[in-house]
Write an enzyme that holds these catalytic residues in place. Structure first.
Site, PDB file in Angstrom:
ATOM      1  N   ASN A 114       0.697  -1.157  -0.029  1.00  0.00           N
ATOM      2  CA  ASN A 114      -0.095   0.032  -0.041  1.00  0.00           C
ATOM      3  C   ASN A 114       0.871   1.147  -0.130  1.00  0.00           C
ATOM      4  O   ASN A 114       0.472   2.113  -0.616  1.00  0.00           O
ATOM      5  CB  ASN A 114      -1.001   0.022   1.034  1.00  0.00           C
ATOM      6  CG  ASN A 114      -1.703   1.433   1.376  1.00  0.00           C
ATOM      7  OD1 ASN A 114      -2.438   1.568   0.800  1.00  0.00           O
ATOM      8  ND2 ASN A 114      -1.199   1.925   2.287  1.00  0.00           N
ATOM      9  N   SER A 143      -3.776   2.236  -8.705  1.00  0.00           N
ATOM     10  CA  SER A 143      -4.588   3.507  -9.118  1.00  0.00           C
ATOM     11  C   SER A 143      -5.323   3.481 -10.394  1.00  0.00           C
ATOM     12  O   SER A 143      -4.913   2.624 -11.388  1.00  0.00           O
ATOM     13  CB  SER A 143      -3.422   4.399  -9.097  1.00  0.00           C
ATOM     14  OG  SER A 143      -4.310   5.733  -9.569  1.00  0.00           O
ATOM     15  N   TYR A 154       4.314   8.511 -11.233  1.00  0.00           N
ATOM     16  CA  TYR A 154       3.187   7.841 -10.638  1.00  0.00           C
ATOM     17  C   TYR A 154       2.195   7.011 -11.450  1.00  0.00           C
ATOM     18  O   TYR A 154       2.150   5.595 -11.177  1.00  0.00           O
ATOM     19  CB  TYR A 154       2.055   8.816 -10.062  1.00  0.00           C
ATOM     20  CG  TYR A 154       1.048   8.279  -9.159  1.00  0.00           C
ATOM     21  CD1 TYR A 154       1.459   8.113  -7.784  1.00  0.00           C
ATOM     22  CD2 TYR A 154      -0.274   8.130  -9.476  1.00  0.00           C
ATOM     23  CE1 TYR A 154       0.315   7.784  -6.784  1.00  0.00           C
ATOM     24  CE2 TYR A 154      -1.191   7.630  -8.779  1.00  0.00           C
ATOM     25  CZ  TYR A 154      -0.864   7.460  -7.299  1.00  0.00           C
ATOM     26  OH  TYR A 154      -1.845   7.161  -6.640  1.00  0.00           O
ATOM     27  N   ALA A 172       3.141   5.409 -14.280  1.00  0.00           N
ATOM     28  CA  ALA A 172       4.434   4.506 -14.638  1.00  0.00           C
ATOM     29  C   ALA A 172       4.258   3.351 -13.614  1.00  0.00           C
ATOM     30  O   ALA A 172       4.321   2.040 -13.811  1.00  0.00           O
ATOM     31  CB  ALA A 172       5.707   4.838 -15.063  1.00  0.00           C
ATOM     32  N   SER A 173       4.491   3.967 -12.456  1.00  0.00           N
ATOM     33  CA  SER A 173       4.560   3.059 -11.108  1.00  0.00           C
ATOM     34  C   SER A 173       3.324   2.249 -10.963  1.00  0.00           C
ATOM     35  O   SER A 173       3.462   0.981 -10.642  1.00  0.00           O
ATOM     36  CB  SER A 173       4.906   3.759 -10.060  1.00  0.00           C
ATOM     37  OG  SER A 173       3.724   4.530  -9.498  1.00  0.00           O
ATOM     38  N   LYS A 174       2.248   2.585 -11.047  1.00  0.00           N
ATOM     39  CA  LYS A 174       0.958   2.032 -10.793  1.00  0.00           C
ATOM     40  C   LYS A 174       0.706   1.176 -12.176  1.00  0.00           C
ATOM     41  O   LYS A 174      -0.062  -0.091 -11.813  1.00  0.00           O
ATOM     42  CB  LYS A 174      -0.433   3.035 -10.674  1.00  0.00           C
ATOM     43  CG  LYS A 174      -0.242   3.946  -9.151  1.00  0.00           C
ATOM     44  CD  LYS A 174       0.295   2.933  -8.217  1.00  0.00           C
ATOM     45  CE  LYS A 174       0.164   3.784  -6.820  1.00  0.00           C
ATOM     46  NZ  LYS A 174       0.283   3.145  -5.524  1.00  0.00           N
TER      47      LYS A 174
HETATM   48  P1  NAD Z   1      -1.313   8.625   2.348  1.00  0.00           P
HETATM   49  O1  NAD Z   1      -0.229   9.663   1.838  1.00  0.00           O
HETATM   50  O2  NAD Z   1      -2.198   9.013   3.259  1.00  0.00           O
HETATM   51  O3  NAD Z   1      -0.620   7.337   2.872  1.00  0.00           O
HETATM   52  C1  NAD Z   1       0.604   6.937   2.193  1.00  0.00           C
HETATM   53  C2  NAD Z   1       1.170   5.865   3.204  1.00  0.00           C
HETATM   54  O4  NAD Z   1       2.529   5.543   2.457  1.00  0.00           O
HETATM   55  C3  NAD Z   1       1.644   6.606   4.377  1.00  0.00           C
HETATM   56  O5  NAD Z   1       1.529   5.821   5.581  1.00  0.00           O
HETATM   57  C4  NAD Z   1       3.282   6.982   4.416  1.00  0.00           C
HETATM   58  O6  NAD Z   1       3.887   6.733   5.469  1.00  0.00           O
HETATM   59  C5  NAD Z   1       3.669   5.625   3.622  1.00  0.00           C
HETATM   60  N1  NAD Z   1       4.906   5.857   2.772  1.00  0.00           N
HETATM   61  C6  NAD Z   1       5.296   6.669   2.063  1.00  0.00           C
HETATM   62  N2  NAD Z   1       6.793   6.629   1.454  1.00  0.00           N
HETATM   63  C7  NAD Z   1       7.049   5.805   2.308  1.00  0.00           C
HETATM   64  C8  NAD Z   1       8.309   4.878   2.471  1.00  0.00           C
HETATM   65  N3  NAD Z   1       9.517   5.305   1.850  1.00  0.00           N
HETATM   66  N4  NAD Z   1       8.475   3.977   3.355  1.00  0.00           N
HETATM   67  C9  NAD Z   1       7.427   3.544   3.966  1.00  0.00           C
HETATM   68  N5  NAD Z   1       6.102   4.075   3.799  1.00  0.00           N
HETATM   69  C10 NAD Z   1       6.094   5.007   3.169  1.00  0.00           C
HETATM   70  O7  NAD Z   1      -2.069   8.318   0.901  1.00  0.00           O
HETATM   71  P2  NAD Z   1      -3.199   7.208   0.612  1.00  0.00           P
HETATM   72  O8  NAD Z   1      -4.014   7.792  -0.202  1.00  0.00           O
HETATM   73  O9  NAD Z   1      -3.646   6.375   1.723  1.00  0.00           O
HETATM   74  O10 NAD Z   1      -2.512   6.335  -0.228  1.00  0.00           O
HETATM   75  C11 NAD Z   1      -2.159   4.902   0.020  1.00  0.00           C
HETATM   76  C12 NAD Z   1      -1.988   4.041  -1.535  1.00  0.00           C
HETATM   77  O11 NAD Z   1      -3.009   4.232  -2.260  1.00  0.00           O
HETATM   78  C13 NAD Z   1      -0.886   4.670  -2.199  1.00  0.00           C
HETATM   79  O12 NAD Z   1      -0.153   3.502  -2.866  1.00  0.00           O
HETATM   80  C14 NAD Z   1      -1.415   5.331  -3.320  1.00  0.00           C
HETATM   81  O13 NAD Z   1      -0.770   5.766  -4.419  1.00  0.00           O
HETATM   82  C15 NAD Z   1      -2.706   4.568  -3.390  1.00  0.00           C
HETATM   83  N6  NAD Z   1      -3.823   5.564  -4.014  1.00  0.00           N
HETATM   84  C16 NAD Z   1      -4.341   6.691  -3.447  1.00  0.00           C
HETATM   85  C17 NAD Z   1      -5.556   7.185  -3.990  1.00  0.00           C
HETATM   86  C18 NAD Z   1      -6.185   8.633  -3.315  1.00  0.00           C
HETATM   87  O14 NAD Z   1      -6.850   9.140  -4.005  1.00  0.00           O
HETATM   88  N7  NAD Z   1      -5.875   8.804  -2.153  1.00  0.00           N
HETATM   89  C19 NAD Z   1      -6.054   6.911  -5.170  1.00  0.00           C
HETATM   90  C20 NAD Z   1      -5.505   5.822  -5.985  1.00  0.00           C
HETATM   91  C21 NAD Z   1      -4.375   4.823  -5.119  1.00  0.00           C
END
Ligand code: NAD
Length: 247
Positions: free
Chosen positions: A84, A136, A151, A153-155
Site C-alpha cells: 500500500n 490506482s 506515478y 508508470a509505477s501504478k
Molecule cells: P497517504 O499519503 O495518506 O499514505 C501513504 C502511506 O505510505 C503513508 O502511511 C506513508 O507513510 C507511506 N509511505 C510513503 N513513503 C514511504 C516510504 N518510503 N516507506 C514506507 N512508507 C511510506 O496516501 P493514501 O491515499 O492512503 O495512499 C495509499 C496508497 O493508495 C498509495 O499507494 C496510493 O498511491 C494509493 N492510491 C491513493 C489514492 C487516493 O486518491 N488517495 C487513489 C489511488 C491510489
C-alpha cells in the site's frame, strides 16, 4: 471472523487507505503489522487500531527484509501482504520532471512492492496466502492534465506485476490481486480536495455521484484477503472508482 488466525502486513499502514485496511483486517480477526517510516506515527496508529508497528522505509531493501523477519519472529507466520505505501509527485509535465523526482516515485511505488513481495513470498509459500497491490485508476487509464507520469508508470507496472505474480505463484496457492482506486480522500489528496468547488467537481466526475472513502478500499481489500470470500480470485485488477474509469 474472516481473517481469524491470519497474519497480515500492511505497508504504509499508519494513515489513510493503509490504516483503514489494517483496521478492517484487525476487526476481522487478523494479527496485523503496520509499517512505515516514522515510529511515533506508527505507534499511535497501531495502538488505535489494535495492530503491531514495525518501522521500515519501503525504499530500503534491508529494512524491508527486516520487517518481514521481525513479523515472523513475532507471529511465526505470514498470510497476507498489502503493498500500500505510496507517494504522489508534484504535478509537472513530463519534460519538466527531474531525474531524482522520477526515481523518488519509482523507489517507493515500484521498488517498495518488489522488496516487500520478494521477502514475503518464501513465507507465503508455506501455507498459501494473499497479496493485495494498491495501484490506482491512473495505472489503467491516461488522464488529460494529470501530469504525474512517474506515478502512472509505477501504478501501471504494479497492475501488470499483479498478473505476473498471480500466474507464477498460483501453484503455491498464493492469490495476487490488485485494487485501482479513483480519488479517495486522504492526506495524499487533501490539498486537491480542499475547496468546495473541487469537491463538487470531483463528485460530479464520478458516475456513482461521489469520490471515494478509505473504507471503500478497505472493504475491497478484505474481500481479496479472505480465502473464504475470494478463493478463486487471482490476477484480478479491480477498478474501484464509482464507474469513473468507464468514461
Ligand atoms: P497517504 O499519503 O495518506 O499514505 C501513504 C502511506 O505510505 C503513508 O502511511 C506513508 O507513510 C507511506 N509511505 C510513503 N513513503 C514511504 C516510504 N518510503 N516507506 C514506507 N512508507 C511510506 O496516501 P493514501 O491515499 O492512503 O495512499 C495509499 C496508497 O493508495 C498509495 O499507494 C496510493 O498511491 C494509493 N492510491 C491513493 C489514492 C487516493 O486518491 N488517495 C487513489 C489511488 C491510489
Amino acid at each position: 471472523m474472516k481473517l481469524s488466525g491470519k497474519v497480515a502486513i500492511v505497508t504504509g499502514g499508519s494513515r489513510g487507505i493503509g490504516k483503514a485496511i489494517a483496521k478492517e483486517f484487525a476487526v476481522n480477526g487478523a494479527s496485523v503489522v503496520i509499517s512505515g517510516r516514522e515510529q511515533k506515527n506508527l505507534d499511535e496508529s497501531a495502538k488505535e487500531i489494535g495492530a503491531f508497528a514495525i518501522q521500515a522505509d519501503i525504499r530500503k531493501e534491508s529494512e524491508v527484509q527486516s520487517l518481514i523477519e521481525k513479523t515472523i519472529e513475532k507471529f511465526g507466520r505470514l498470510d497476507i501482504l498489502v503493498n500500500n505505501a505510496g507517494v504522489f509527485p508534484k504535478i509537472k509535465l513530463l519534460h519538466e520532471i527531474s531525474d531524482s523526482e522520477w526515481r523518488d516515485v519509482l523507489d517507493v511505488n515500484l521498488n517498495g512492492p518488489f522488496y516487500a513481495t520478494k521477502y514475503s513470498i518464501p513465507h507465503l509459500q508455506k501455507n498459501g496466502g494473499a497479496i493485495i497491490n494498491i495501484a490506482s485508476s491512473a495505472g489503467i487509464k491516461a488522464y488529460e492534465n494529470f501530469n504525474a507520469d512517474a506515478y502512472s508508470a509505477s501504478k501501471a507496472a504494479l497492475v501488470l506485476l499483479t498478473k505476473c505474480w498471480a500466474l507464477e505463484y498460483a501453484k503455491n496457492k498464493i492469490r495476487v490481486n490488485c485494487i485501482c482506486p479513483g480519488v479517495v480522500e486522504t492526506d495524499m489528496t487533501s490539498e486537491f480536495l480542499s475547496t468546495p468547488a473541487t469537491r463538487e467537481m470531483m463528485n460530479y466526475a464520478y458516475p456513482i455521484g461521489r469520490f471515494g472513502t478509505v473504507d471503500d478500499v478497505a472493504k475491497a481489500a478484505l474481500y481479496f484477503a479472505s480465502e473464504q470470500d475470494s478463493p478463486w480470485a487471482t490476477g484480478a485488477v479491480l477498478p474501484l472508482d464509482g464507474g469513473e474509469s468507464l468514461k
